[in-house]
Design an enzyme around this catalytic site. Structure first.
Site, PDB file in Angstrom:
ATOM      1  CE  LYS A  53      84.519  53.935 -25.200  1.00 28.44           C
ATOM      2  NZ  LYS A  53      83.418  54.316 -26.251  1.00 28.44           N
ATOM      3  CE  LYS A  57      89.811  52.016 -34.502  1.00 24.86           C
ATOM      4  NZ  LYS A  57      88.884  52.099 -35.583  1.00 24.86           N
ATOM      5  CG  HIS A  60      86.352  49.842 -31.465  1.00 26.09           C
ATOM      6  ND1 HIS A  60      85.743  50.658 -30.673  1.00 26.09           N
ATOM      7  CD2 HIS A  60      86.706  50.569 -32.753  1.00 26.09           C
ATOM      8  CE1 HIS A  60      85.520  51.897 -31.495  1.00 26.09           C
ATOM      9  NE2 HIS A  60      86.090  51.731 -32.494  1.00 26.09           N
ATOM     10  CE  LYS A  94      81.222  61.361 -31.120  1.00 29.19           C
ATOM     11  NZ  LYS A  94      81.287  60.592 -31.744  1.00 29.19           N
ATOM     12  NE  ARG A 108      62.166  46.669 -22.911  1.00 25.44           N
ATOM     13  CZ  ARG A 108      62.036  47.411 -21.616  1.00 25.44           C
ATOM     14  NH1 ARG A 108      63.108  47.752 -21.293  1.00 25.44           N
ATOM     15  NH2 ARG A 108      60.875  47.637 -21.186  1.00 25.44           N
ATOM     16  CG  HIS A 168      88.572  54.555 -28.059  1.00 25.56           C
ATOM     17  ND1 HIS A 168      88.547  53.085 -27.668  1.00 25.56           N
ATOM     18  CD2 HIS A 168      87.328  54.924 -28.593  1.00 25.56           C
ATOM     19  CE1 HIS A 168      87.262  52.823 -28.172  1.00 25.56           C
ATOM     20  NE2 HIS A 168      86.447  53.975 -28.504  1.00 25.56           N
ATOM     21  CG  ASP A 195      82.287  58.217 -26.568  1.00 27.39           C
ATOM     22  OD1 ASP A 195      81.992  57.113 -26.397  1.00 27.39           O
ATOM     23  OD2 ASP A 195      82.202  58.970 -27.786  1.00 27.39           O
ATOM     24  CD  GLU A 221      84.482  59.839 -33.698  1.00 33.13           C
ATOM     25  OE1 GLU A 221      83.578  59.089 -34.496  1.00 33.13           O
ATOM     26  OE2 GLU A 221      84.365  60.200 -32.642  1.00 33.13           O
TER      27      GLU A 221
END
Ligand code: BG6
Length: 490
Positions: free
Chosen positions: A142, A176, A172, A334, A43, A234, A229, A210
């Protein structure tokens, strides 16, 4: 072969953190086909030159094996252009169309790295401006939807304007290097195949941990959570790569057919298994990276009473002849104790002991995805560390755990093709092997949905865990019920 790669969300996080560095790496190593243009779309009112400067300034913040010199960046930047598009305004797409039609590249890639709610609008507008030609490929990031119905609605709209083989649904994790090596290990070698089944495998653990929190993505994460997520995509793709039957060849549909069969064989949920075999957690404050960190509810963009899960651990089974009864554990979260993604295949113990060793799960294959990728094979060996042992007979000797260790960075060099680099090149070249077909994605949503519904009616909310730990203790208790433990506890 000339290509135009149009990046919707061209100034967004994904573009500068992952996509541009990946394209740059391909450019640096000479694998990006010549005659390409990368057109950022957003934008902002930016000239091409301002866009190049913006990407250059962001490059300072990303991890690159070797920083580009000014001259090298300038050569890459010559490929970059910018077109201002307000995604809801048809006239803006017409401007984009004019810019693309003027050049008439052989392949046009539309990479839609926007909020999923905009996917259908973008596809409709692309079609309305005549941009859905046979040479167009659409890449969708995703999460594709937030449940089965919304996923179907997106796929339905996309399929009104594009053939399935023009649609590249990206995950993704499939790009890997460790996942490529998992395919190589399983289908390029005969060694493990006879063992790869219920008779020899006790359990399989998939961990994607993570250490970071939600960072600046609090608002996005609030409506997403760890299940949508990480697990729906994944983790399930990893489970498919581990559990699938050998495909008849390496073509995209042969691979995707086998993955689909795994997803269809996942054990259906019951009220009992939903309450016992699925643990959701949310990080509270704690310590990470040597410093104090806030809890999830204190993050920017997050509701102070949020029930969004930042951790999921679950137990499932693949109900078929190969795997019946073998537990597959998935765990992701996380702000856990470290950045660590791995798949652990625990083989059954020896049926009878002749050495003075405990009958533990001595044999284990570990596929490390992150932070380093490699393979470890854990065995028991006669170490003879203690000279006295030499005087003992075999039945008195204790065996020592040892491991065969293959570090792919050391073996193949650390500047190997990264996930996004590989996948972007696949899109440009039209290879669909590492992309997810709509039926796979729908099946994954179908399996995930009962968990979402169960949580929506569960007043208990997620269990809090301190940042810097391995998540709620209930996750260890869940796996202990089967007599096992998470690999880092063994
Ligand atoms: C993304 C998720 O798909 O994967 C992020 O949206 C997550 O929340 C990321 O951090 C993890 O990817 P990687 O490659 O760093 O393990």
């Amino acid at each position: 072969m000339s290509f135009d790669l149009v990046l919707f969300g061209g100034t967004g996080d994904l573009a500068w953190r992952k996509l541009m560095p990946a394209l740059f790496q391909a450019f640096r190593h000479g694998t990006l086909p010549e005659g390409g243009r990368i057109i950022g779309v957003g934008r902002d009112d930016l000239s091409d030159e301002q866009y190049r400067k913006l990407i250059q300034s962001r490059f300072d913040k990303v991890e690159l094996a070797k920083r580009p010199s000014a001259e090298e960046f300038a050569r890459f930047a010559a490929l970059l252009e910018f077109v201002r598009v307000d995604l809801s305004k048809p006239d803006d797409y017409a401007r984009l169309a004019a810019s693309l039609q003027g050049r008439n590249a052989d392949t046009v890639v539309m990479y839609v790295a926007t909020a999923p709610a905009l996917f259908t609008t973008v596809c409709e507008q692309l079609a309305a401006s005549g941009l859905n030609t046979p040479k167009t490929r659409v890449v969708l990031e995703k999460p594709l939807g937030h449940d089965l119905a919304s996923n179907r609605a997106i796929n339905h709209t996309v399929r009104r304007f594009f053939e399935e083989n023009q649609v590249f649904r990206i995950d993704h994790y499939l790009g890997k290097p460790a996942v490529q090596n998992l395919f190589a290990l399983r289908f390029g070698n005969a060694l493990f195949e006879p063992l790869w089944r219920r008779e020899h495998i006790a359990n399989i653990q998939i961990t994607i941990a993570e250490d970071l929190g939600v960072e600046s993505r609090g608002a996005f994460y609030e409506t997403t959570g760890a299940l949508r997520d990480m697990v729906q995509n994944h983790a399930l793709q990893l489970l498919c790569a581990i559990g699938m039957e050998p495909p008849i060849n390496s073509h995209a549909d042969a691979i995707r057919d086998e993955k689909l069969k795994v997803l269809r064989s996942l054990k259906p949920w019951t009220q009992e298994s939903l309450s016992l075999d699925v643990i959701r957690g949310q990080y509270a404050n704690g310590t990470s990276g040597g410093g104090k960190v806030p809890g999830y509810r204190e993050e920017t963009g997050v509701d102070t009473r949020s029930n969004t899960e930042t951790f999921v651990a679950l137990r499932t089974e693949i109900s078929n002849w190969r795997w019946a009864g073998v537990p597959f554990y998935i765990r992701t979260g996380k702000r856990l104790a470290g950045r660590d993604a791995r798949i652990v295949v625990n083989f059954r113990p020896t049926p009878h002991a002749i050495f003075n060793s405990q009958l533990g799960m001595a044999n284990r294959l570990v596929i490390n995805l992150q932070p380093k990728d490699g393979l470890e094979l854990h065995l028991l060996a006669q170490g003879q560390e203690n000279r006295q042992q030499a005087r003992q007979g075999p039945s008195q000797q204790a065996l020592a755990p040892v491991q065969l260790d293959l570090d792919f960075d050391k073996r193949f060099g650390s500047e190997r093709v990264g996930a996004y680099e590989r996948l972007l090149l696949d899109v440009i070249d039209g290879r669909l092997n590492l992309f997810v077909r709509s039926d796979e994605q729908e099946e994954a949503w179908r399996w995930v949905e009962p968990m979402l519904e169960f949580w929506a009616n569960d007043s208990q909310g997620p269990r809090l865990y301190n940042s810097g730990t391995w998540g709620p203790s209930a996750s260890s208790a869940m796996i202990a019920r089967d007599g096992f433990c998470w690999s880092e506890e063994s």
